[in-house]
Design a protein around this motif. Sequence first.
Motif, PDB file in Angstrom:
ATOM      1  N   THR A 161       0.814  -1.209   0.000  1.00 16.14           N
ATOM      2  CA  THR A 161       0.000   0.000   0.000  1.00 16.14           C
ATOM      3  C   THR A 161       0.850   1.262   0.000  1.00 16.14           C
ATOM      4  O   THR A 161       0.347   2.346  -0.231  1.00 16.14           O
ATOM      5  N   GLY A 215     -15.382  -9.786   5.831  1.00 17.65           N
ATOM      6  CA  GLY A 215     -15.339  -8.469   5.189  1.00 17.65           C
ATOM      7  C   GLY A 215     -16.414  -7.561   5.765  1.00 17.65           C
ATOM      8  O   GLY A 215     -16.161  -6.396   6.065  1.00 17.65           O
ATOM      9  N   LEU A 235      -7.331  -8.832   9.530  1.00 19.51           N
ATOM     10  CA  LEU A 235      -7.452  -8.251   8.193  1.00 19.51           C
ATOM     11  C   LEU A 235      -6.684  -9.096   7.184  1.00 19.51           C
ATOM     12  O   LEU A 235      -7.174  -9.383   6.083  1.00 19.51           O
ATOM     13  N   HIS A 267     -13.145   2.589   3.460  1.00 18.58           N
ATOM     14  CA  HIS A 267     -13.151   1.520   4.471  1.00 18.58           C
ATOM     15  C   HIS A 267     -11.743   0.987   4.758  1.00 18.58           C
ATOM     16  O   HIS A 267     -11.553   0.268   5.718  1.00 18.58           O
ATOM     17  N   ILE A 326      -9.039 -13.673  -1.543  1.00 16.15           N
ATOM     18  CA  ILE A 326      -8.202 -13.722  -2.745  1.00 16.15           C
ATOM     19  C   ILE A 326      -7.773 -15.146  -3.083  1.00 16.15           C
ATOM     20  O   ILE A 326      -7.775 -15.532  -4.252  1.00 16.15           O
ATOM     21  N   PHE A 331     -15.103 -18.720   0.298  1.00 17.28           N
ATOM     22  CA  PHE A 331     -15.256 -17.323  -0.068  1.00 17.28           C
ATOM     23  C   PHE A 331     -16.335 -16.663   0.788  1.00 17.28           C
ATOM     24  O   PHE A 331     -16.226 -15.489   1.153  1.00 17.28           O
ATOM     25  N   ALA A 350     -16.250  -4.084   7.767  1.00 18.16           N
ATOM     26  CA  ALA A 350     -16.933  -2.920   7.220  1.00 18.16           C
ATOM     27  C   ALA A 350     -17.652  -2.102   8.293  1.00 18.16           C
ATOM     28  O   ALA A 350     -18.078  -0.979   8.041  1.00 18.16           O
ATOM     29  N   VAL A 398      -9.461  -4.652  -6.391  1.00 18.78           N
ATOM     30  CA  VAL A 398      -9.790  -5.979  -5.860  1.00 18.78           C
ATOM     31  C   VAL A 398     -10.993  -6.570  -6.605  1.00 18.78           C
ATOM     32  O   VAL A 398     -11.107  -7.786  -6.728  1.00 18.78           O
ATOM     33  N   TYR A 399     -11.844  -5.717  -7.162  1.00 22.29           N
ATOM     34  CA  TYR A 399     -12.936  -6.265  -7.972  1.00 22.29           C
ATOM     35  C   TYR A 399     -12.490  -6.594  -9.378  1.00 22.29           C
ATOM     36  O   TYR A 399     -13.068  -7.476 -10.027  1.00 22.29           O
ATOM     37  N   ALA A 425     -21.939  -6.551  -0.279  1.00 24.00           N
ATOM     38  CA  ALA A 425     -22.161  -7.959   0.047  1.00 24.00           C
ATOM     39  C   ALA A 425     -23.462  -8.484  -0.567  1.00 24.00           C
ATOM     40  O   ALA A 425     -23.599  -9.679  -0.795  1.00 24.00           O
ATOM     41  N   HIS A 464      -8.683 -11.976   6.361  1.00 19.37           N
ATOM     42  CA  HIS A 464      -9.812 -11.627   5.479  1.00 19.37           C
ATOM     43  C   HIS A 464      -9.399 -11.584   4.024  1.00 19.37           C
ATOM     44  O   HIS A 464      -9.999 -12.234   3.178  1.00 19.37           O
ATOM     45  N   PHE A 465      -8.372 -10.812   3.725  1.00 17.52           N
ATOM     46  CA  PHE A 465      -8.172 -10.633   2.281  1.00 17.52           C
ATOM     47  C   PHE A 465      -7.525 -11.834   1.635  1.00 17.52           C
ATOM     48  O   PHE A 465      -7.765 -12.106   0.463  1.00 17.52           O
ATOM     49  N   GLY A 505     -16.202 -13.237   2.831  1.00 17.80           N
ATOM     50  CA  GLY A 505     -17.156 -12.148   2.678  1.00 17.80           C
ATOM     51  C   GLY A 505     -17.742 -11.728   4.017  1.00 17.80           C
ATOM     52  O   GLY A 505     -17.896 -10.540   4.305  1.00 17.80           O
ATOM     53  N   ARG A 514       2.346  -7.199   9.805  1.00 18.48           N
ATOM     54  CA  ARG A 514       3.611  -6.618   9.373  1.00 18.48           C
ATOM     55  C   ARG A 514       4.631  -6.481  10.502  1.00 18.48           C
ATOM     56  O   ARG A 514       5.491  -5.609  10.441  1.00 18.48           O
TER      57      ARG A 514
HETATM   58  C1  HEM Z   1     -18.315  -8.830   0.866  1.00 21.96           C
HETATM   59  C2  HEM Z   1     -17.338  -8.257   0.287  1.00 21.96           C
HETATM   60  C3  HEM Z   1     -16.198  -7.536   0.986  1.00 21.96           C
HETATM   61  C4  HEM Z   1     -16.230  -6.662   2.033  1.00 21.96           C
HETATM   62  C5  HEM Z   1     -17.460  -6.181   2.764  1.00 21.96           C
HETATM   63  C6  HEM Z   1     -14.872  -6.258   2.295  1.00 21.96           C
HETATM   64  C7  HEM Z   1     -14.477  -5.365   3.282  1.00 21.96           C
HETATM   65  C8  HEM Z   1     -13.168  -4.988   3.532  1.00 21.96           C
HETATM   66  C9  HEM Z   1     -12.770  -3.986   4.486  1.00 21.96           C
HETATM   67  C10 HEM Z   1     -13.713  -3.172   5.369  1.00 21.96           C
HETATM   68  C11 HEM Z   1     -11.401  -3.896   4.465  1.00 21.96           C
HETATM   69  C12 HEM Z   1     -10.514  -2.964   5.272  1.00 21.96           C
HETATM   70  C13 HEM Z   1     -10.291  -3.450   6.636  1.00 21.96           C
HETATM   71  C14 HEM Z   1      -9.215  -2.745   7.408  1.00 21.96           C
HETATM   72  O1  HEM Z   1      -8.224  -2.256   6.807  1.00 21.96           O
HETATM   73  O2  HEM Z   1      -9.344  -2.699   8.637  1.00 21.96           O
HETATM   74  C15 HEM Z   1     -10.948  -4.833   3.482  1.00 21.96           C
HETATM   75  C16 HEM Z   1      -9.622  -5.027   3.153  1.00 21.96           C
HETATM   76  C17 HEM Z   1      -9.205  -5.739   2.039  1.00 21.96           C
HETATM   77  N1  HEM Z   1      -9.989  -6.513   1.218  1.00 21.96           N
HETATM   78 FE1  HEM Z   1     -11.997  -6.800   1.405  1.00 21.96          FE
HETATM   79  N2  HEM Z   1     -14.050  -6.898   1.426  1.00 21.96           N
HETATM   80  C18 HEM Z   1     -14.817  -7.676   0.609  1.00 21.96           C
HETATM   81  C19 HEM Z   1     -14.377  -8.470  -0.434  1.00 21.96           C
HETATM   82  C20 HEM Z   1     -13.069  -8.484  -0.892  1.00 21.96           C
HETATM   83  C21 HEM Z   1     -12.654  -9.123  -2.108  1.00 21.96           C
HETATM   84  C22 HEM Z   1     -13.554  -9.875  -3.050  1.00 21.96           C
HETATM   85  C23 HEM Z   1     -11.306  -8.916  -2.211  1.00 21.96           C
HETATM   86  C24 HEM Z   1     -10.326  -9.348  -3.265  1.00 21.96           C
HETATM   87  C25 HEM Z   1     -10.472 -10.142  -4.208  1.00 21.96           C
HETATM   88  C26 HEM Z   1     -10.893  -8.168  -1.058  1.00 21.96           C
HETATM   89  C27 HEM Z   1      -9.584  -7.783  -0.826  1.00 21.96           C
HETATM   90  C28 HEM Z   1      -9.191  -6.991   0.215  1.00 21.96           C
HETATM   91  C29 HEM Z   1      -7.833  -6.517   0.404  1.00 21.96           C
HETATM   92  C30 HEM Z   1      -6.653  -6.813  -0.518  1.00 21.96           C
HETATM   93  C31 HEM Z   1      -7.831  -5.742   1.565  1.00 21.96           C
HETATM   94  C32 HEM Z   1      -6.738  -4.986   2.302  1.00 21.96           C
HETATM   95  C33 HEM Z   1      -5.380  -4.986   1.938  1.00 21.96           C
HETATM   96  C34 HEM Z   1      -4.445  -4.218   2.790  1.00 21.96           C
HETATM   97  O3  HEM Z   1      -4.790  -3.365   3.613  1.00 21.96           O
HETATM   98  O4  HEM Z   1      -3.266  -4.495   2.579  1.00 21.96           O
HETATM   99  N3  HEM Z   1     -11.987  -7.925  -0.278  1.00 21.96           N
HETATM  100  N4  HEM Z   1     -12.049  -5.482   2.922  1.00 21.96           N
END
Ligand code: HEM
Lengths: 649, 199
Positions: A168, A395, A413, A330, A421, A388, A399, A284-285, A353, A416-417, A392, A479
């Motif tokens: 990032t 996620g 976190l 977010h 992924i 997945f 959120a 990410v989408y 979602a 989650h990702f 979600g 990290r």
């Molecule tokens: C229901 C769908 C999703 C929701 C509600 C969601 C929500 C979130 C939220 C709120 C964060 C930030 C959290 C934080 O930093 O404290 C986050 C981080 C992330 N999400 Fe998701 N997400 C969803 C789906 C996805 C999908 C489909 C991908 C990728 C294919 C993805 C990849 C990531 C990545 C790469 C990060 C953070 C990376 C980083 O900070 O280095 N998310 N997501």
Amino acid sequence: MDFFDRFSIPPHDDPMLYASIVAIAIVSIAIVVGLTYFKKWGYLWNEWLTTVDHKRIGIMYIISALLMLFRGGADAVMMRLQTAVPDNTFLDAQHYNEVFTTHGVVMIIFMAMAFIIGMMNFVVPLQIGARDVAFPRLNALSFWLYFAGAMLFNLSFVVGGSPDAGWTNYYPLAGTDFSEHVGVNYYNWALQISGIGTLMTGINFIATIMKMRAPGMKLMKMPMFTWSALITNLIIVFAFPVLTIALLMGTFDRQFFTNFFTTSDGGMDMMWANLFWIWGHPEVYILILPAFGIYSQIISTFSQRNLYGYKSMVASMVVISLLSFLVWVHHFFTMGQGAVANSIFSITTMAIAVPTGIKIFNWLLTMWKGKIRFTTPMMYSVAFIPLFTIGGVTGVMLAMASADYQYHNTMFLVAHFHNVIIPGVVFAMIAGLIYYWPKMFGFMLNERIGKWAFWNIVIGFCLAFFPMYITGLNGQARRMYTYSESTGFGPLSMVSFIGALLLAVGFVLIVYNVYYSFRHAPRNVGDDPWNARSLEWATHNPVPEYNFAITPNVNSEEAFWDYKKNGHDLFKGKIEDIHMPNNSGWSIIFAGIFFVFGFCFVFHVWAGVIIAFLGIIGCMIYRSFEKDDGHHIHKEEIEETEKKFGGAK
Amino acid sequence: MKHDSNLPLEYSTETNEMNILGFWIFLGAEIMLFATLFTTYFVYVDRGVGNGPAGSEIFELTPVMIETILLLTSSFTIGLAVHAMRINRVKAMIGFMIVTLLLGAGFISLEVYEFIHYYHEGATLQTSGFTAILLTTLGTHGAHVTLGLFWGIMIIIQTLRNGLNARTANKSFIFSLYWHFLDVMWIFIFSFIYLKGMM
Ligand code: HEM
Ligand SMILES: [Cu+2]
């Protein structure tokens, strides 16, 4: 000597680094010697490096992606090894910073993106019955720019030092005050160069899908993967320019001492975070939508019925693509926007979602009404759905802005990702690769080895990442290169390390499977080994240069199924001469000059920058004056090829 | 490759149609590029001034006015060039293209003057967040115009050499789209950076 000092490897040196320099040198020499010995230079140049064929470009993307998967995978295993036990000293803090940074960048930009674009290259023109993409030469340029960027980025490891501010790349950490060496310059230029390539891909595929569909293929009759590709490329065209500008500003800050993201003279470090995520969340989408497309193809084929809820699948993707631009905050709920902004972005995020959930139900209903065959691609797809969904759900937990203060930047976190992924994107790409393998190479990958790989990967994934949810909730920050024994993170981190090893074994098995099947698999798989449904299966395996001898005539999204089962007349015309674009070395040379440009810029070698810039201009002028009207493949030649495949289609 | 003889020359082949569509998509990306610059500008315009000068202290109406007139006129002349092309008057077309490029060159010269002026006023790229985004936005637009000048010359040479055919007509038409686009971006710059800044 001063001049050369800049290329040395601050800020640390250790034996592993020198070992990898030696390894890189040995591999390069081996490749050169091997090519010379087997007299393959001509073949390589004529058939691959200069090709404009979308199928070959797709395969080159996928090969590069797999290489990057192993580079990023090595980083991952190193990180998990370092954190496997408390107070470990395998990597020091600086080295750990570099490893997690390059891991993230390599995996997202150079592995996942390349895999996806490779799949789109190979599949989309076949799915819409086209001979190639709209701009074949530009397509080759896209690939070579991506490749130049990837090579530049990987070079940072041995010349000058890797970036160390996270994928990032937040400022002021990424500024020259805290990251003095050239690493982040590499980040800026490698992403810039490959980003330009990606943008061109976006333009190219939108034009292709809008203009080059076979007769009868209305928009609502496109196979689902093509739909996902269309929407993905629209997102690319609107998101990548934001990254372009953000990287430019970062470059200015680091190399020309401006104050965009500094904390003095009116600079605003949060501006980077905003711009990065305005690109980053759509990104990410960009990753997940093509994966959804692949799952749709595979699930429908192996449930042996049409995809449930075609229209709602399309509509949900459109909604997702719009929402994806409205949720970026977010990623930094904790960085001081105030309650109103956080609430708004909290709601938009949760809203995503909903369309995602609709897609999950459509896949479930497709399977519910179908007769499932558990081939390897289908097993990945079936595993994807529950895994997945967990990603979600977490996620949505993230959120919730107020709750995010607890989760943000913890291992929760990270879990989650990876949870979205890996089962989302990586499983889809592996499944897609296995599914389309016979189309690419004319033989199948071994199912037994494939299933061994599958179980290793699925179990490895669960062991590697589920523990992080727990340690994250217990407060383990992401990290961090080490932790003390009293935190109690030790045992779960060890489980995580074992999971990482299993994942590695799984990926090695996939490569072994390629080798094994290449040696042993039968070559007479026919044109329809999976009993598939959409148009790309209506031509031969492997696909001839011109794709379809006769342009197909389509009347539904399952054109091939209609042809097989309902007697639909797919190929009405007769064979005629086919016009094809010419190969050209221009793209690789152009991208090579871009590489030199980027490299010189990273190190402030201005003479080199100017010379390379003139080279870039020269290439564009050459292209402007070049006349290239392509060539024709003659009717007789096509008839002969078709006969070899056992009759025209 | 010919598919419909009723279409204007620049649309007359499938490749041509594709090129034009592709270019429109590219312009979509360009809009995002400039939108990002504008957004950043609006964020920095008040809060990013630091110890440097604000817009109202350094903007000068006269050169900016002249720049605007030059660029608007050039947008008109490139339109005339395309019109001449449609009625197959090659000489007039090239004439108008040359006028367009000259106006563009005038615009760039004034912009260079403007930058030197800023430099003397103590507003350089390094002064503050505000000056950095100001000069980057103007510079990005200026770099586009400069690129356009060279591109236009290429097209004129090719049209002189090969006459008006499907290829050169297509290129000229696409070039005109590009040029109009830069004009539209300039109108935004003029209204929201200069006029708003001087108010
Ligand atoms: C229901 C769908 C999703 C929701 C509600 C969601 C929500 C979130 C939220 C709120 C964060 C930030 C959290 C934080 O930093 O404290 C986050 C981080 C992330 N999400 Fe998701 N997400 C969803 C789906 C996805 C999908 C489909 C991908 C990728 C294919 C993805 C990849 C990531 C990545 C790469 C990060 C953070 C990376 C980083 O900070 O280095 N998310 N997501
Ligand atoms: Cu996000």
